[in-house]
Design a protein around this motif. Structure first.
Motif, PDB file in Angstrom:
ATOM      1  N   GLN A  17       0.825  -1.212   0.000  1.00  0.00           N
ATOM      2  CA  GLN A  17       0.000   0.000   0.000  1.00  0.00           C
ATOM      3  C   GLN A  17       0.860   1.263   0.000  1.00  0.00           C
ATOM      4  N   PRO A  44       0.819  -9.866  -6.823  1.00  0.00           N
ATOM      5  CA  PRO A  44      -0.647  -9.908  -6.778  1.00  0.00           C
ATOM      6  C   PRO A  44      -1.256  -8.903  -5.812  1.00  0.00           C
ATOM      7  N   LYS A  45      -0.551  -8.599  -4.733  1.00  0.00           N
ATOM      8  CA  LYS A  45      -1.055  -7.582  -3.796  1.00  0.00           C
ATOM      9  C   LYS A  45      -1.147  -6.228  -4.496  1.00  0.00           C
ATOM     10  N   GLU A  47      -1.453  -5.723  -7.701  1.00  0.00           N
ATOM     11  CA  GLU A  47      -2.510  -5.787  -8.716  1.00  0.00           C
ATOM     12  C   GLU A  47      -3.888  -5.643  -8.073  1.00  0.00           C
ATOM     13  N   ARG A  48      -4.047  -6.258  -6.914  1.00  0.00           N
ATOM     14  CA  ARG A  48      -5.316  -6.108  -6.182  1.00  0.00           C
ATOM     15  C   ARG A  48      -5.538  -4.648  -5.822  1.00  0.00           C
ATOM     16  N   LEU A  49      -4.504  -3.977  -5.346  1.00  0.00           N
ATOM     17  CA  LEU A  49      -4.622  -2.569  -4.986  1.00  0.00           C
ATOM     18  C   LEU A  49      -4.889  -1.696  -6.205  1.00  0.00           C
ATOM     19  N   ARG A  50      -4.243  -2.022  -7.327  1.00  0.00           N
ATOM     20  CA  ARG A  50      -4.516  -1.286  -8.574  1.00  0.00           C
ATOM     21  C   ARG A  50      -6.015  -1.327  -8.874  1.00  0.00           C
ATOM     22  N   GLY A  51      -6.603  -2.506  -8.767  1.00  0.00           N
ATOM     23  CA  GLY A  51      -8.033  -2.647  -9.028  1.00  0.00           C
ATOM     24  C   GLY A  51      -8.878  -1.846  -8.049  1.00  0.00           C
ATOM     25  N   ILE A  52      -8.516  -1.888  -6.774  1.00  0.00           N
ATOM     26  CA  ILE A  52      -9.275  -1.151  -5.762  1.00  0.00           C
ATOM     27  C   ILE A  52      -9.217   0.356  -6.033  1.00  0.00           C
ATOM     28  N   ASN A 303      -5.731 -10.864   2.153  1.00  0.00           N
ATOM     29  CA  ASN A 303      -4.884 -10.983   0.972  1.00  0.00           C
ATOM     30  C   ASN A 303      -4.693 -12.429   0.541  1.00  0.00           C
ATOM     31  N   GLY A 305      -7.137 -14.595   0.823  1.00  0.00           N
ATOM     32  CA  GLY A 305      -8.467 -15.096   0.471  1.00  0.00           C
ATOM     33  C   GLY A 305      -9.209 -15.715   1.634  1.00  0.00           C
ATOM     34  N   TYR A 311     -12.943 -14.931   1.653  1.00  0.00           N
ATOM     35  CA  TYR A 311     -13.168 -13.767   0.790  1.00  0.00           C
ATOM     36  C   TYR A 311     -13.154 -14.180  -0.666  1.00  0.00           C
TER      37      TYR A 311
END
Length: 311
Positions: A17, A44-45, A47-52, A303, A305, A311
């Motif tokens: 973050q 992947p963390k 990429e997940r943040l990019r999406g958020i 993170n 899942g 999740y």
């Protein structure tokens, strides 16, 4: 001092973050990780943040409640500016560099934010390995949740340029940054970190003195420990404990949802380091065993899942 090159040591829940938020706000950002395997877990963390980030900015076009202080200056940001910010997220995420070489990562750093495991021995080894690689100008910050910077300052070789910079989770939304120095931290270094925190969209919270747990965790950790004790002592199950807090206070999340966001490894390291966890049969020891069992199953939090919830 002007800060341009930021290196985040560690790509975990908060490290990822801090890296993306700093890049999003225009800094040159690198992440240092111990191994290629660690880098593969960190990607992947991000990429997940990019999406958020992108989804949140998109939602802000029509939903005032979606506004996040760390992403835009105003809840009334025009649509065309939000589109530009969405594009900025991709540019920021793509710009972040990954290094496993300490020489490559730290040799041109202006600011290092250490976000590795909450284990003082690991932090000592890390600071010792980079202290002769850093430029003289570099400021070193720890994002430790509970450890005092004074306990680590001599490891760094630059106690005048070492202090704590602690972030809340989901920093794009909960945009606070606690700044806490030691008796040896220079006023110039302290102010440079306050200015950096503000530049990446945080609200700096300046502590006047050292405090274990800083401001946020002085309140949060006892709360989470109390919930963990209820579970470890078989008073109630996870869902019931969370309901008691949410229904009784109107809070949006219960303590075990919060633990999943924080990450169970961080929670385990905190309780395992406490003297009470060394006492056979103690509640702290039962909490540590409960968390360790989850971690061993790969259920380390949101993170992964799954933590206390799926999740």
């Amino acid at each position: 001092m002007e800060i341009k090159n930021v290196v985040v040591a560690g790509g975990g829940v908060l490290g990822s973050q801090i890296a993306l938020q700093s890049a999003y706000k225009g800094f040159n950002v690198s992440i240092w990780l111990r191994s290629e395997a660690s880098a593969e877990r960190a990607r992947p963390k991000l990429e997940r943040l990019r999406g958020i980030y992108k989804q949140t900015l998109q939602a802000m076009k029509t939903d005032p409640a979606a506004y996040c202080r760390g992403l835009a200056d105003s809840p009334d940001t025009p649509t065309e500016q939000l589109d530009a910010l969405i594009a900025k997220v991709d540019a920021a995420a793509d710009s972040i560099r990954f290094f496993t070489s300490e020489q490559e990562a730290f040799s041109d750093a202006d600011l290092v934010v250490e976000a590795i495991a909450e284990v003082i021995g690991e932090k000592e080894a890390f600071y010792g390995s980079i202290r002769n690689l850093l430029p003289q100008r570099a400021i070193l910050c720890t994002n430790s949740s509970t450890l005092l910077p004074s306990a680590m300052k001599e490891f760094t070789g630059r106690p005048d340029r070492f202090l704590a910079l602690h972030f809340a989770n989901n920093i794009w939304k909960n945009n606070t940054a606690e700044v806490m120095g030691t008796a040896k931290t220079s006023a110039e270094s302290y102010q440079a970190v306050v200015d950096f925190a503000r530049a990446i969209g945080m609200i700096p919270l300046e502590l006047k003195k050292e405090q274990p747990g800083y401001l946020l965790n002085s309140m949060l950790v006892p709360f989470l420990n109390a919930a963990e004790a209820l579970l470890a002592n078989d008073v109630a199950d996870v869902e019931t404990i969370d309901k008691a807090w949410m229904l009784g206070t109107g809070a949006p999340l219960g303590p075990f949802r919060i633990l999943d966001i924080v990450g169970l490894a961080t929670a385990y390291n905190i309780v395992a380091a406490s003297p009470a966890a060394q006492e056979p049969g103690s509640t702290a020891q039962r909490i540590a065993a409960l968390l360790k069992a989850k971690i061993d199953e790969g259920k380390t939090g949101i993170n992964a899942g799954e933590g206390f919830y799926r999740y």
